[in-house]
Design a protein around this motif. Sequence first.
Motif, PDB file in Angstrom:
ATOM      1  N   GLY A  75       0.471  -1.629   0.141  1.00  0.00           N
ATOM      2  CA  GLY A  75       0.241  -0.015  -0.321  1.00  0.00           C
ATOM      3  C   GLY A  75       0.776   0.871   0.022  1.00  0.00           C
ATOM      4  N   SER A  76       1.776   1.482   0.050  1.00  0.00           N
ATOM      5  CA  SER A  76       2.915   1.992  -0.319  1.00  0.00           C
ATOM      6  C   SER A  76       3.719   3.061  -1.538  1.00  0.00           C
ATOM      7  N   ASN A  77       3.495   3.892  -1.508  1.00  0.00           N
ATOM      8  CA  ASN A  77       4.070   4.488  -2.568  1.00  0.00           C
ATOM      9  C   ASN A  77       3.655   4.650  -4.165  1.00  0.00           C
ATOM     10  N   GLU A  78       2.313   5.151  -3.020  1.00  0.00           N
ATOM     11  CA  GLU A  78       0.905   5.562  -4.182  1.00  0.00           C
ATOM     12  C   GLU A  78       1.597   6.631  -5.975  1.00  0.00           C
ATOM     13  N   LEU A  79       1.046   5.881  -7.063  1.00  0.00           N
ATOM     14  CA  LEU A  79       1.780   6.863  -7.787  1.00  0.00           C
ATOM     15  C   LEU A  79       0.420   6.688  -9.127  1.00  0.00           C
ATOM     16  N   THR A  80       0.246   7.691  -9.904  1.00  0.00           N
ATOM     17  CA  THR A  80       0.126   8.357 -10.950  1.00  0.00           C
ATOM     18  C   THR A  80       0.140   7.427 -12.041  1.00  0.00           C
ATOM     19  N   ILE A  81      -0.064   6.599 -12.315  1.00  0.00           N
ATOM     20  CA  ILE A  81       0.911   5.928 -13.737  1.00  0.00           C
ATOM     21  C   ILE A  81      -0.173   5.816 -15.221  1.00  0.00           C
ATOM     22  N   ASP A  82       0.864   6.357 -15.997  1.00  0.00           N
ATOM     23  CA  ASP A  82      -0.214   6.358 -17.455  1.00  0.00           C
ATOM     24  C   ASP A  82      -0.443   5.080 -17.858  1.00  0.00           C
ATOM     25  N   GLY A  83      -1.125   4.678 -18.514  1.00  0.00           N
ATOM     26  CA  GLY A  83      -0.657   3.193 -19.119  1.00  0.00           C
ATOM     27  C   GLY A  83      -1.743   3.122 -20.657  1.00  0.00           C
ATOM     28  N   MET A  84      -1.022   1.807 -20.843  1.00  0.00           N
ATOM     29  CA  MET A  84      -1.589   1.611 -22.086  1.00  0.00           C
ATOM     30  C   MET A  84      -2.148   0.024 -22.776  1.00  0.00           C
ATOM     31  N   GLY A  85      -3.270  -0.308 -22.878  1.00  0.00           N
ATOM     32  CA  GLY A  85      -3.239  -1.971 -22.934  1.00  0.00           C
ATOM     33  C   GLY A  85      -2.675  -2.353 -24.073  1.00  0.00           C
ATOM     34  N   VAL A  86      -1.659  -2.860 -23.692  1.00  0.00           N
ATOM     35  CA  VAL A  86      -1.376  -3.690 -25.910  1.00  0.00           C
ATOM     36  C   VAL A  86      -0.975  -5.613 -25.753  1.00  0.00           C
ATOM     37  N   PRO A 121       8.219  13.588 -19.608  1.00  0.00           N
ATOM     38  CA  PRO A 121       8.135  12.108 -19.514  1.00  0.00           C
ATOM     39  C   PRO A 121       7.528  11.088 -18.020  1.00  0.00           C
ATOM     40  N   VAL A 122       6.721  10.468 -18.803  1.00  0.00           N
ATOM     41  CA  VAL A 122       5.766  10.072 -16.921  1.00  0.00           C
ATOM     42  C   VAL A 122       6.207   8.763 -17.033  1.00  0.00           C
ATOM     43  N   TYR A 123       5.300   8.518 -15.800  1.00  0.00           N
ATOM     44  CA  TYR A 123       5.193   6.763 -15.610  1.00  0.00           C
ATOM     45  C   TYR A 123       4.668   6.618 -16.416  1.00  0.00           C
ATOM     46  N   PHE A 124       4.976   5.038 -16.877  1.00  0.00           N
ATOM     47  CA  PHE A 124       4.090   4.576 -17.777  1.00  0.00           C
ATOM     48  C   PHE A 124       4.560   2.993 -18.202  1.00  0.00           C
ATOM     49  N   MET A 125       3.129   2.279 -18.602  1.00  0.00           N
ATOM     50  CA  MET A 125       2.817   0.302 -17.718  1.00  0.00           C
ATOM     51  C   MET A 125       2.400   0.143 -19.186  1.00  0.00           C
ATOM     52  N   LEU A 126       2.647  -0.528 -19.644  1.00  0.00           N
ATOM     53  CA  LEU A 126       1.743  -1.244 -21.197  1.00  0.00           C
ATOM     54  C   LEU A 126       1.818  -2.664 -20.497  1.00  0.00           C
TER      55      LEU A 126
END
Length: 398
Positions: A111-122, A204-209
């Motif tokens: 539950g620590s280190n909450e971040l807003t992350i951009d994402g794109m399902g691929v 640059p942002v936090y990004f996840m795929l």
Amino acid sequence: MLRHLLKLIWKRKSRNMMLSLEILLAFLVVFAIAAFGLRYWQLYQMPTGHSWKNQWSVSIRVAGDIPNDAAIFDSLKRGLLDLPEVESVAFSSFGTYEMSRWTEEYTLPDGSNELTIDGMGVSDDYFKTMEVTPAAGRVFSTLDDGADAAPVVINQRLADKFFPGKNPIGQLFVLAPREQRVQQRYRVTGVVAQFRSHGEFMDPVYFMLPRYIPGVGKDAAYNIMLKLKPGTPRIFETRLNAKLKQIRNDWNFVITPQSEARKSMLNTQLVPLIILAVIAAFLLVMVAFGLFGVLWQNTTQRIPEIGLRRALGADAGSIYRQIISEQMLLSTSAIVIAMVLLVQLPLTDVFGESLNWTVFTQATLLSASVIYLLSLLCSLYPGWRAARLSPTQALHYE
């Protein structure tokens, strides 16, 4: 000489104060535009993490929601691969070089280190289609079928923030807990150095795929990404659209080569900079006229003083240098005051990475150069006019 010039400036401080304020405001305007432009140039030099030269995007437009049916997406993929121009097909939540954006809050499992992350399902073939190469680990594939957590590829920025000093491969993070929401778990399979879906001018942002599997889950992909053979002409769009309509006649498709989408996105993102540059140019012209007028008036009022200096033996060159040097000192004082104010911005990190020290330093040097050049140009003619006066003309001036 410097001490003498400072005394002369101080004796006319009431007049010089308004002149210095005008120069200070001009410096602030130029600094803002320079910082904006330099940040854009800095972003443009960074890799986006994906290719665009041979990639085309197909956006699916339907009334209502698209059913996440594996058979539909399989027929789309097989049908498109039948076209000789198509080398690879993948599916994604949305396309690159679009204004679409999807963000969520994520945390570590504790539950620590909450971040807003951009994402794109691929889908699995996305990385091959978009020529995305992992810097560490691997991209997801059928090897991840049945895994205890959803496989995901993240960018290096997110890896450094979530897992500092650790190997991010195999690490877990989760969807931040909220009411009436299932806590999804994600396991990192790979890390890409960079990924910016909006292109070259995106910060640059936090990004996840995360992995998208046709037929799994309720959310379908609304975008098809294609990698075409090099040199495929734009006329191929007609055949491509006909093939798509043959597969799904009840859907509408918007086909966009990524080269065109990139060009359109760059033009759109440059609009604010162009508008600000035009405004800044107009303000600088106004400042130049004002500065020239004030210097002309000051020089005219000082004609008796100049005549006295000439009568005491000062040559024309000395008078010329004095007028220009005084203006340079006024500009320097205004720039120093402006710098005392502006240096607080990177120190307090008000604008984050948008105004990093590299941008700040370069913008300062560029702005100071513009102001000094403007001051020099505006003082050349008044200085020349004062220097060419004879002692007799100056002493008899009323």
